[in-house]
Design an enzyme around this catalytic site. Structure first.
Site, PDB file in Angstrom:
ATOM      1  CD  GLN A   1      43.032  46.557  39.269  1.00 40.00           C
ATOM      2  OE1 GLN A   1      43.761  46.751  40.235  1.00 40.00           O
ATOM      3  NE2 GLN A   1      42.721  45.328  38.864  1.00 40.00           N
TER       4      GLN A   1
ATOM      5  CB  CYS B   1      40.315  38.321  31.994  1.00 38.45           C
ATOM      6  SG  CYS B   1      39.828  38.989  33.544  1.00 38.45           S
TER       7      CYS B   1
HETATM    8  N1  PLP Z   1      37.427  45.686  35.982  1.00 37.40           N
HETATM    9  C1  PLP Z   1      38.755  45.742  36.183  1.00 37.40           C
HETATM   10  C2  PLP Z   1      39.502  47.006  35.877  1.00 37.40           C
HETATM   11  C3  PLP Z   1      39.438  44.620  36.672  1.00 37.40           C
HETATM   12  O1  PLP Z   1      40.755  44.679  36.870  1.00 37.40           O
HETATM   13  C4  PLP Z   1      38.699  43.435  36.937  1.00 37.40           C
HETATM   14  C5  PLP Z   1      39.378  42.202  37.372  1.00 37.40           C
HETATM   15  O2  PLP Z   1      40.407  41.832  36.869  1.00 37.40           O
HETATM   16  C6  PLP Z   1      37.308  43.432  36.722  1.00 37.40           C
HETATM   17  C7  PLP Z   1      36.710  44.585  36.238  1.00 37.40           C
HETATM   18  C8  PLP Z   1      36.454  42.224  36.999  1.00 37.40           C
HETATM   19  O3  PLP Z   1      36.291  42.049  38.370  1.00 37.40           O
HETATM   20  P1  PLP Z   1      35.720  40.688  39.014  1.00 37.40           P
HETATM   21  O4  PLP Z   1      36.891  39.761  39.096  1.00 37.40           O
HETATM   22  O5  PLP Z   1      35.224  41.085  40.348  1.00 37.40           O
HETATM   23  O6  PLP Z   1      34.652  40.183  38.127  1.00 37.40           O
END
Ligand code: PLP
Length: 380
Positions: free
Chosen positions: A178, A322
């Site tokens: 982010q 998520c």
């Molecule tokens: N780390 C953070 C802080 C995130 O906001 C996200 C996605 O929501 C992820 C990791 C995971 O990323 P990706 O969707 O590329 O797997």
């Protein structure tokens, strides 16, 4: 439609789509093949890698392309522990994304000792807690740069200095998902750094992991030996070239885009503050990340408000995408001491550079009307 869920994902830029399409339709060759057109594609990938490395302030050979930040985070944690002969202790925080937090939970189930650092009221990791947790047995510390739910920014430079003075043997991983593109393009002091393209207007399913040269690292996919043998699998050329185009656009426009997000975020926060019984969760809107605003509307359930806003064409979220389908407490807000009605009434607004002032005004008006309406039905 007013889209305010850019922390979940962003709309790909036209130039990112065009770059990906070009790889689908024209230059679809496998960069590992030997003939001319494939070698040309390999050259494009190498050029893209060099540009990404430059944005990260690292060497091209220190960049591993992955399928996104979930993979980057998993790899950073597991591949650095897998290689060790003795088990060290691990440190992370209570506010990490599940792709970090749940990996540490998994390692805890395997017998590792994990310390989960506290955060302050504004959601930033407490450096005194880090200092207290570090010792000669620490093998890995993982701290996110910007929290995806509150926009809290952690002091990565201070964390790095503490780690290298108190536990020089420990590696430092930073989830930069982010923060990358939203914070200045300077080298983030750490040993491992994760990014994801779909958070900065690139395609989904592609990201990268920076691994500092000479970092003990063993793992990743086993196979054809791509990505210097660390992460096998046919190169995702449309994804990588799409990510490259999005990054190039962000690097060209960063100042303007970041300040546009900040101005709109502050404006929205000012409106929200005028609605009675609301609180901003996380850092002051003038501080923190430019694009994430979290607020609680007391007496209203976040999910109900989310769907009421959706009916008016405004898309927001109650927290991390998520966890949108998981019932129960919000781990990040709980860690900040935000409980009960303040937690239940929380919404996250996450902006992109292309949101307009009019959209903020319309969102504020819709919020004011819906919150007032829904509060008429609250239990007394
Ligand atoms: N780390 C953070 C802080 C995130 O906001 C996200 C996605 O929501 C992820 C990791 C995971 O990323 P990706 O969707 O590329 O797997």
């Amino acid at each position: 439609m007013i889209y305010l869920d850019n922390s979940a994902t962003t709309r790909p830029l036209e130039e990112a789509v065009a770059a990906a399409r070009h790889c689908f339709e024209e230059e679809y060759f496998n960069p590992s093949s030997a003939y001319g057109p494939a070698v040309r594609v390999e050259r494009h990938i190498n050029d893209a890698r060099a540009r990404l490395a430059q944005a990260l302030g690292v060497a091209p050979a220190e960049v591993i392309y992955t399928s996104g930040a979930t993979e980057s985070n998993n790899l950073a944690i597991i591949a650095t522990q897998f290689v060790r002969h003795t088990r060290g202790t691990l440190i992370t925080t209570k506010i990490e994304h599940p792709s970090v937090f749940e990996v540490f939970r998994f390692l805890e189930d395997q017998g590792y000792t994990v310390h989960y650092l506290d955060v302050d009221e504004a959601g930033a990791v407490r450096m005194d807690a880090l200092e207290a947790a570090l010792n000669q047995s620490t093998s890995l510390v993982s701290i996110m740069q910007v929290n995806n739910e509150t926009g809290a920014v952690n002091d990565i430079a201070q964390a790095y200095a503490l780690i290298k003075s108190r536990a020089p043997q420990a590696l430092f991983h930073v989830d930069g998902v982010q923060a990358f593109c939203k914070m200045p393009f300077t080298k983030v002091p750490c040993d491992l750094y994760s990014i994801s393209a779909h958070k900065f207007h690139g395609p989904k399913g592609v990201g990268a992991l920076y691994v500092r040269q000479n970092t003990p690292f063993l793992g990743g996919f086993i196979g054809g030996g791509q990505e210097r043998g660390v992460r096998s699998g046919t190169t995702n050329t449309p994804g990588i070239m799409g990510m490259d185009a999005a990054l190039t656009a962000y690097r060209k426009n960063q100042q303007e885009w970041v300040s546009a997000m900040r101005v709109n975020k502050v404006r929205l926060a000012e409106y929200i503050r005028q609605i009675p019984d609301t609180t901003i969760n996380g850092p002051r809107p003038e501080n923190g990340a430019p694009h994430i605003l979290n607020a609680s509307f007391l007496g209203v359930r976040g999910e109900v408000l989310l769907h009421a806003l959706e009916e008016r064409g405004i898309l927001v979220s109650t927290g991390s995408a998520c966890s949108a389908h998981k019932k129960g407490k919000n781990r990040v807000l709980s860690a900040m001491g935000i409980q009960g009605p303040r937690q239940e009434g929380a919404l996250r607004f996450s902006l992109c550079p292309f949101n307009t002032m009019e959209e903020m005004d319309q969102t504020a008006q819709a919020l004011f009307e819906t919150v007032t309406f829904l509060r008429r039905y609250r239990r007394r």
